[in-house]
Scaffold this motif. Structure first.
Motif, PDB file in Angstrom:
ATOM      1  N   ARG A   1       0.614  -6.346  10.968  1.00 15.62           N
ATOM      2  CA  ARG A   1      -0.336  -5.242  10.098  1.00 15.62           C
ATOM      3  C   ARG A   1      -0.226  -3.887  10.518  1.00 15.62           C
ATOM      4  O   ARG A   1       0.006  -3.770  11.839  1.00 15.62           O
ATOM      5  CB  ARG A   1      -1.967  -5.776  10.230  1.00 15.62           C
ATOM      6  CG  ARG A   1      -1.909  -7.189   9.547  1.00 15.62           C
ATOM      7  CD  ARG A   1      -3.375  -7.671   9.583  1.00 15.62           C
ATOM      8  NE  ARG A   1      -3.478  -8.942   9.124  1.00 15.62           N
ATOM      9  CZ  ARG A   1      -4.693  -9.689   8.993  1.00 15.62           C
ATOM     10  NH1 ARG A   1      -5.758  -9.145   9.507  1.00 15.62           N
ATOM     11  NH2 ARG A   1      -4.722 -10.938   8.511  1.00 15.62           N
ATOM     12  N   PRO A   2      -0.435  -3.020   9.629  1.00 15.67           N
ATOM     13  CA  PRO A   2      -0.814  -1.412  10.179  1.00 15.67           C
ATOM     14  C   PRO A   2      -1.652  -1.435  11.274  1.00 15.67           C
ATOM     15  O   PRO A   2      -2.728  -2.244  11.094  1.00 15.67           O
ATOM     16  CB  PRO A   2      -1.006  -0.825   8.895  1.00 15.67           C
ATOM     17  CG  PRO A   2      -0.633  -1.684   7.920  1.00 15.67           C
ATOM     18  CD  PRO A   2      -0.795  -2.881   8.521  1.00 15.67           C
TER      19      PRO A   2
ATOM     20  N   ILE B   1      15.000  -0.887   5.729  1.00 21.08           N
ATOM     21  CA  ILE B   1      13.789  -1.452   6.490  1.00 21.08           C
ATOM     22  C   ILE B   1      12.374  -1.322   5.841  1.00 21.08           C
ATOM     23  O   ILE B   1      12.367  -0.541   5.121  1.00 21.08           O
ATOM     24  CB  ILE B   1      13.840  -0.116   7.468  1.00 21.08           C
ATOM     25  CG1 ILE B   1      14.940  -0.343   8.516  1.00 21.08           C
ATOM     26  CG2 ILE B   1      12.451  -0.506   8.373  1.00 21.08           C
ATOM     27  CD1 ILE B   1      15.079  -1.461   9.483  1.00 21.08           C
ATOM     28  N   ALA B   2      11.677  -2.357   5.834  1.00 18.91           N
ATOM     29  CA  ALA B   2      10.412  -2.439   5.386  1.00 18.91           C
ATOM     30  C   ALA B   2       9.466  -2.746   6.579  1.00 18.91           C
ATOM     31  O   ALA B   2       9.218  -3.897   6.826  1.00 18.91           O
ATOM     32  CB  ALA B   2      10.263  -3.497   4.383  1.00 18.91           C
ATOM     33  N   SER B   3       8.516  -1.625   7.037  1.00 22.36           N
ATOM     34  CA  SER B   3       7.865  -1.551   8.098  1.00 22.36           C
ATOM     35  C   SER B   3       6.427  -1.288   7.767  1.00 22.36           C
ATOM     36  O   SER B   3       6.325  -0.467   7.197  1.00 22.36           O
ATOM     37  CB  SER B   3       8.561  -0.678   9.211  1.00 22.36           C
ATOM     38  OG  SER B   3       7.786  -0.706  10.374  1.00 22.36           O
ATOM     39  N   SER B   4       5.622  -1.642   8.947  1.00 24.02           N
ATOM     40  CA  SER B   4       4.095  -1.376   8.759  1.00 24.02           C
ATOM     41  C   SER B   4       4.086  -0.160  10.033  1.00 24.02           C
ATOM     42  O   SER B   4       2.849   0.378   9.791  1.00 24.02           O
ATOM     43  CB  SER B   4       3.286  -2.475   9.405  1.00 24.02           C
ATOM     44  OG  SER B   4       3.194  -3.376   8.318  1.00 24.02           O
ATOM     45  N   ALA B   5       4.973   0.171  10.343  1.00 17.53           N
ATOM     46  CA  ALA B   5       4.866   1.345  11.331  1.00 17.53           C
ATOM     47  C   ALA B   5       4.869   2.666  10.556  1.00 17.53           C
ATOM     48  O   ALA B   5       5.285   2.719   9.518  1.00 17.53           O
ATOM     49  CB  ALA B   5       6.020   1.182  12.401  1.00 17.53           C
TER      50      ALA B   5
ATOM     51  N   ASP C   1      12.394  -5.987   8.811  1.00 15.22           N
ATOM     52  CA  ASP C   1      11.014  -5.388   9.498  1.00 15.22           C
ATOM     53  C   ASP C   1      11.685  -4.778  10.609  1.00 15.22           C
ATOM     54  O   ASP C   1      12.882  -5.036  11.048  1.00 15.22           O
ATOM     55  CB  ASP C   1      10.053  -6.651   9.788  1.00 15.22           C
ATOM     56  CG  ASP C   1       9.125  -5.957  10.677  1.00 15.22           C
ATOM     57  OD1 ASP C   1       8.391  -5.078  10.181  1.00 15.22           O
ATOM     58  OD2 ASP C   1       8.883  -6.604  11.877  1.00 15.22           O
ATOM     59  N   TRP C   2      10.976  -3.717  11.111  1.00  7.67           N
ATOM     60  CA  TRP C   2      11.478  -2.892  12.240  1.00  7.67           C
ATOM     61  C   TRP C   2      10.925  -3.578  13.638  1.00  7.67           C
ATOM     62  O   TRP C   2      11.694  -4.198  14.578  1.00  7.67           O
ATOM     63  CB  TRP C   2      11.095  -1.640  12.133  1.00  7.67           C
ATOM     64  CG  TRP C   2      11.117  -0.648  13.112  1.00  7.67           C
ATOM     65  CD1 TRP C   2      10.093  -0.163  14.256  1.00  7.67           C
ATOM     66  CD2 TRP C   2      12.261  -0.302  14.142  1.00  7.67           C
ATOM     67  NE1 TRP C   2      10.832   0.424  15.189  1.00  7.67           N
ATOM     68  CE2 TRP C   2      11.924   0.451  15.109  1.00  7.67           C
ATOM     69  CE3 TRP C   2      13.500  -0.430  13.806  1.00  7.67           C
ATOM     70  CZ2 TRP C   2      12.988   0.811  15.995  1.00  7.67           C
ATOM     71  CZ3 TRP C   2      14.691  -0.121  14.752  1.00  7.67           C
ATOM     72  CH2 TRP C   2      14.268   0.632  15.837  1.00  7.67           C
ATOM     73  N   ASP C   3       9.644  -3.478  13.823  1.00  6.54           N
ATOM     74  CA  ASP C   3       9.149  -3.821  15.023  1.00  6.54           C
ATOM     75  C   ASP C   3       9.097  -5.147  15.198  1.00  6.54           C
ATOM     76  O   ASP C   3       8.502  -6.089  14.516  1.00  6.54           O
ATOM     77  CB  ASP C   3       7.511  -3.483  15.362  1.00  6.54           C
ATOM     78  CG  ASP C   3       7.227  -1.911  15.475  1.00  6.54           C
ATOM     79  OD1 ASP C   3       8.053  -1.236  16.540  1.00  6.54           O
ATOM     80  OD2 ASP C   3       6.712  -1.407  14.750  1.00  6.54           O
TER      81      ASP C   3
ATOM     82  N   VAL D   1      11.458   2.141   4.187  1.00  7.68           N
ATOM     83  CA  VAL D   1      10.182   2.210   3.705  1.00  7.68           C
ATOM     84  C   VAL D   1       9.090   1.985   4.722  1.00  7.68           C
ATOM     85  O   VAL D   1       9.237   0.949   5.630  1.00  7.68           O
ATOM     86  CB  VAL D   1       9.909   1.186   2.467  1.00  7.68           C
ATOM     87  CG1 VAL D   1       8.574   1.427   2.058  1.00  7.68           C
ATOM     88  CG2 VAL D   1      11.126   1.317   1.448  1.00  7.68           C
ATOM     89  N   THR D   2       8.222   2.946   4.960  1.00  3.11           N
ATOM     90  CA  THR D   2       7.204   2.538   5.967  1.00  3.11           C
ATOM     91  C   THR D   2       6.138   2.409   5.567  1.00  3.11           C
ATOM     92  O   THR D   2       5.541   2.709   4.426  1.00  3.11           O
ATOM     93  CB  THR D   2       7.362   3.489   7.180  1.00  3.11           C
ATOM     94  OG1 THR D   2       7.139   4.831   6.707  1.00  3.11           O
ATOM     95  CG2 THR D   2       8.751   3.786   7.438  1.00  3.11           C
TER      96      THR D   2
END
Length: 252
Positions: free
Chosen positions: A100-101, A157-161, A62-64, A183-184
């Motif tokens: 979450r997004p 990367i697998a991010s909701s951002a 994850d990123w954030d 992947v975002t």
């Protein structure tokens, strides 16, 4: 209006934060949490990067809040974006849903807001922070990333951002070259806790999800990684360390 606590209710005090998520025992990872919940739990055992990566085919981050220390910046940005609409965002309410997004989080507020306008304003503020030179990586995750690359493992990367925020942040940290896939939320139709972002990351790495070790700091991210069939680590403590997450109760 003050948005505070679970279920979006008004409170004069912040609600208890949600408990961290459930995990089955993973063969190559030592469980780093106590078996039962107590008011003062035993310290969690820190996982060394070399032991955490044993038997792993890839690393998906994850990123954030996981690779980038962005929690306070994201909370401030969203709070400022909501303020013109009379919404005071409680940090516990935000933290429990931060995986979450942003549109999904805004949809769970008990008062309607112009979501696209709020998201755009929040993104502008976040971009300013990412370009300011003040962005810092999370040391434990950065060490795991370097260990994975040194071992020749592909990383994603697998991010909701949004992609714009993630790529700007990766450039700011000079980490773009470390990832074979990013992947975002822009590439997925369902955000975390749905598993789509992790499944797409595994597909882009051409590996089965079970071969990919996921790391996510948020309840919904951990649930998404597990739903994708990935073993998962999370972060806890100050400074944060990597642990296998314990059982979680649902966050609405």
């Amino acid at each position: 209006m003050v948005i505070s606590g679970s279920h979006g209710r008004r409170h004069d005090t912040a609600a208890d934060a949600a408990a961290p998520p459930d995990s089955p025992t993973t063969g190559h990872l030592r469980r780093g949490v106590p078996a039962t919940s107590h008011p003062s739990p035993a310290p969690r055992r820190r996982l060394r990067p070399d032991s955490a990566l044993h038997g792993v085919g890839a690393l998906v981050l994850d990123w954030d809040g996981t690779l980038a220390d962005t929690h306070q910046a994201r909370y401030r940005a969203l709070s400022q974006a909501l303020a013109p609409f009379g919404v005071l965002l409680d940090e516990d309410f935000y933290r429990a849903r931060s995986g979450r997004p942003v549109l999904d989080l805004l949809d769970r507020l008990p008062v309607p807001v112009p979501a696209d306008r709020v998201r755009a304003a929040s993104a502008r503020l976040l971009l300013e922070h990412l370009r300011s030179g003040h962005l810092q990586p999370v040391p434990a995750t950065l060490a795991l990333l370097h260990q994975a690359r040194a071992a020749g493992l592909p990383c994603a990367i697998a991010s909701s951002a949004s992609r714009r925020l993630v790529t700007t942040g990766l450039r700011a940290l000079d980490l773009e070259h470390m990832f074979a896939a990013v992947v975002t939320a822009d590439e997925t139709s369902r955000g975390k806790p749905a598993p789509e972002v992790f499944l797409r990351a595994a597909a882009e790495l051409a590996l089965p999800p079970a071969a990919c070790l996921a790391v996510d700091d948020a309840h919904d991210g951990i649930a998404a990684a597990r739903a994708a069939g990935m073993p998962v680590l999370t972060l806890t403590g100050t400074p944060p360390v990597l642990v296998v997450p314990p059982p979680e109760r649902a966050v609405p």
